[in-house]
Design a protein around this motif. Structure first.
Motif, PDB file in Angstrom:
ATOM      1  N   CYS A 141      -9.891  -0.504  -2.488  1.00 43.87           N
ATOM      2  CA  CYS A 141      -8.390   0.253  -3.214  1.00 43.87           C
ATOM      3  C   CYS A 141      -8.256  -1.763  -4.821  1.00 43.87           C
ATOM      4  N   LYS A 150      -6.844  -3.576   5.444  1.00 44.84           N
ATOM      5  CA  LYS A 150      -5.975  -2.292   4.639  1.00 44.84           C
ATOM      6  C   LYS A 150      -5.300  -2.557   4.437  1.00 44.84           C
ATOM      7  N   ASP A 151      -4.847  -1.352   3.327  1.00 41.91           N
ATOM      8  CA  ASP A 151      -3.538  -1.223   2.279  1.00 41.91           C
ATOM      9  C   ASP A 151      -2.173  -1.321   2.462  1.00 41.91           C
ATOM     10  N   SER A 174       0.228  -3.939  -2.962  1.00 43.05           N
ATOM     11  CA  SER A 174       0.216  -3.659  -1.466  1.00 43.05           C
ATOM     12  C   SER A 174       0.878  -1.971  -1.045  1.00 43.05           C
ATOM     13  N   GLN A 175      -0.056  -1.130  -1.750  1.00 49.53           N
ATOM     14  CA  GLN A 175       1.098   0.079  -2.142  1.00 49.53           C
ATOM     15  C   GLN A 175       0.789   1.131  -1.033  1.00 49.53           C
ATOM     16  N   ALA A 185      -1.932   3.321  -0.289  1.00 50.83           N
ATOM     17  CA  ALA A 185      -2.226   4.989  -0.930  1.00 50.83           C
ATOM     18  C   ALA A 185      -1.392   5.259  -1.435  1.00 50.83           C
ATOM     19  N   LYS A 226      -8.637  -5.841  -1.254  1.00 49.50           N
ATOM     20  CA  LYS A 226      -7.987  -4.016  -0.019  1.00 49.50           C
ATOM     21  C   LYS A 226      -8.504  -3.157  -0.260  1.00 49.50           C
ATOM     22  N   SER A 243      -9.455   0.789   0.730  1.00 43.79           N
ATOM     23  CA  SER A 243      -8.321   2.559   1.116  1.00 43.79           C
ATOM     24  C   SER A 243      -7.839   3.300   2.536  1.00 43.79           C
ATOM     25  N   TYR A 292      -5.892   7.267  -4.420  1.00 42.61           N
ATOM     26  CA  TYR A 292      -7.106   6.398  -4.853  1.00 42.61           C
ATOM     27  C   TYR A 292      -8.096   7.399  -4.995  1.00 42.61           C
TER      28      TYR A 292
END
Length: 492
Positions: A43, A77-78, A87-88, A90, A119, A121, A136
């Motif tokens: 992502c 991993k995000d 860094s959200q 997802a 990063k 998803s 995403y």
């Protein structure tokens, strides 16, 4: 062999021997990521950071000061906060959030010289078993056996797809109810969830704080041992992180399991279990028996209450953890009309920012924590959790070294196939994995075979608390005996 297809162990040896540079491996991975847009695994790509870290790793290798993970390109991993990089988790609600700090796990990896490719998803806030809840869009499994697009599993679906498709040498994942082990099983890779407290949760976006645990997702058991050794640490910033020295997990890989007692829990023989999973399980038991282990039937009587207890406790903790996303301090904030106040902003922000699955779990969690239902649901679930842990404690006290179970109730299903089903159907994907989180134990998924359609299937080994080395050694024996070498045919 293409450099992106290397294992961590092979890359480490080639790097130390000077046969290849970290920059070369990193460039091979970056090219592969750019060509794999159809998988939607990454992502956020960070090629500049990756090449800078790879150059620094090459300098360390030259100087002879290189730990095992030095120069190894990884996907993150995000859910892990990475300084200055989106860094959200997802989720739309964390749009635009770039942390000013690094999670302990990623800091440990960068300190060891590892390289960040970008990063990965995941399901939104790690809530899901199919990677379809990400803002995403869904991640697509690299495995393809017909005209369907298959799920890579969830919530660490981007991590699983990226490792299985050789876009990175390994990836970080997190596991709250099976989110490392289920996607690993679906994509034919290895995933280990360590004992709760073995790996710091600091800087990892929280879903359910008493269940979440980070771990590696890799191409082999040896790689899992190497990477776990770097990820794990004692961390004063996380009060649930255990103050226990991190052993050399790779040194534990002797391949000798003679005299080990491996339990087969009769409660895991679910009604309607596909014959292929049943056969895989008995084949796995036979492989361990042939290696000198003793296979013992055991009982874990409270297993049938694990899913309901988990789906009370996890949403309760999620509703508490996710209360911080209100549009005030960071992330998405809804636009207000004239005359609307702070409460309208909270409500609008959350309605726009959280996806349907996250909203569902927040509502369940808030309900079970409400005044009239706290005892009826939440406290009762906590008591059930204690009984589930007691089942495992009694098995280990009776001399069982580890427990062998299927990792998932089926192989990967098609994206969208569960869309109209009852959400409970999706939750049943975690039936073999949630007990391990409720009891805080280490569990590993190892790819063991293909089903009739040609899709990977995994078995799970559950270990004693803090004995990841022993667990990895048994997983190594299973991996060698199964000889799983299938890779997805490249279609993307």
């Amino acid at each position: 062999m293409s450099l992106n297809k290397l294992t961590i162990a092979a890359a480490r040896d080639a790097l130390k021997a000077g046969e290849v540079t970290s920059v070369e491996i990193t460039e091979a991975c970056l090219a592969e990521i750019d060509a794999a847009g159809a998988l939607n695994a990454f992502c956020a790509k960070t090629p500049e950071i990756a090449l800078a870290q790879a150059k620094a790793a090459d300098a360390r290798l030259k100087a002879g000061d290189a730990p095992a993970m030095c120069g190894i390109p990884l996907g993150i991993k995000d859910l892990f906060c990475t300084k200055g990089v989106a860094s959200q988790a997802a989720s739309r609600i964390l749009e635009g959030f770039k942390p000013e700090y690094e999670s302990t796990v990623t800091q440990n990896l960068w300190d060891a010289g590892a390289v960040m490719l970008g990063k990965l998803s995941m399901d939104e806030f790690a809530m899901g078993s199919s990677n379809e809840t990400a803002c995403y869009g869904p991640v697509v499994s690299p495995w393809k056996v017909d005209d369907r697009q298959l799920t890579p599993g969830g919530s660490s679906g981007g991590s699983a797809a990226a490792v299985a498709a050789d876009l990175c040498l390994a990836a970080t994942g997190t596991d709250t109810g099976g989110s490392i082990r289920q996607p690993a099983a679906f994509t034919g890779i290895v995933g280990i969830k360590p004992t709760y407290g073995r790996v710091s949760r600091w800087g990892v976006v929280a879903f359910a704080s008493s269940l979440d645990q980070a771990g590696p997702m890799t191409k082999s058991v040896r790689d899992a041992a190497i990477m776990l050794g770097t990820m794990a640490s004692n961390d004063a910033k996380d009060s649930t992180c255990a103050d226990i020295p991190v052993p050399d997990f790779e040194a534990a890989l002797t391949g000798d399991i003679r005299g080990k007692k491996i339990g087969i829990p009769r409660e895991y023989r679910m009604e309607g279990m596909p014959a292929e999973i049943e056969k895989l399980w008995s084949d796995g038991a036979a492989m361990l028996r042939d290696a000198g282990a003793e296979i013992v039937e055991i009982s874990l009587p409270h297993t049938k209450y694990a899913l309901p207890a988990y789906y009370v406790i996890a949403p309760a903790e999620a509703s508490s953890n996710l209360a911080r996303y209100d549009g005030v301090r960071y992330g998405h904030r809804a636009t207000l009309s004239a005359g609307e106040g702070i409460v309208d902003m909270y409500e609008k922000t959350r309605a726009e920012g959280f996806g349907p699955e996250v909203q569902r779990r927040i509502m369940i969690g808030t309900y079970v924590l409400s005044a009239g239902f706290y005892d009826a649901y939440y406290n009762r679930a906590r008591r059930v959790r204690a009984l589930i842990k007691q089942d495992f404690d009694q098995a280990f006290a009776a001399g069982i070294d580890s427990i062998l179970t299927p990792a998932t109730p089926s192989s990967a299903f098609g994206l969208g196939e569960m869309k109209d089903a009852d959400p409970v159907e999706m939750y049943l994907n975690d039936v073999f994995t949630v007990t391990v989180n409720l009891a805080g134990l280490p569990g590993i998924s190892v790819p063991v075979g293909l089903d009739a359609k040609g899709l990977p299937m995994g078995l799970q080994l559950i270990g004693r608390p803090w004995e990841e080395g022993d667990l990895l050694n048994q997983a190594l024996v299973l991996e060698k005996a199964a000889g799983f070498a299938a890779k997805p045919a490249k279609w993307w």
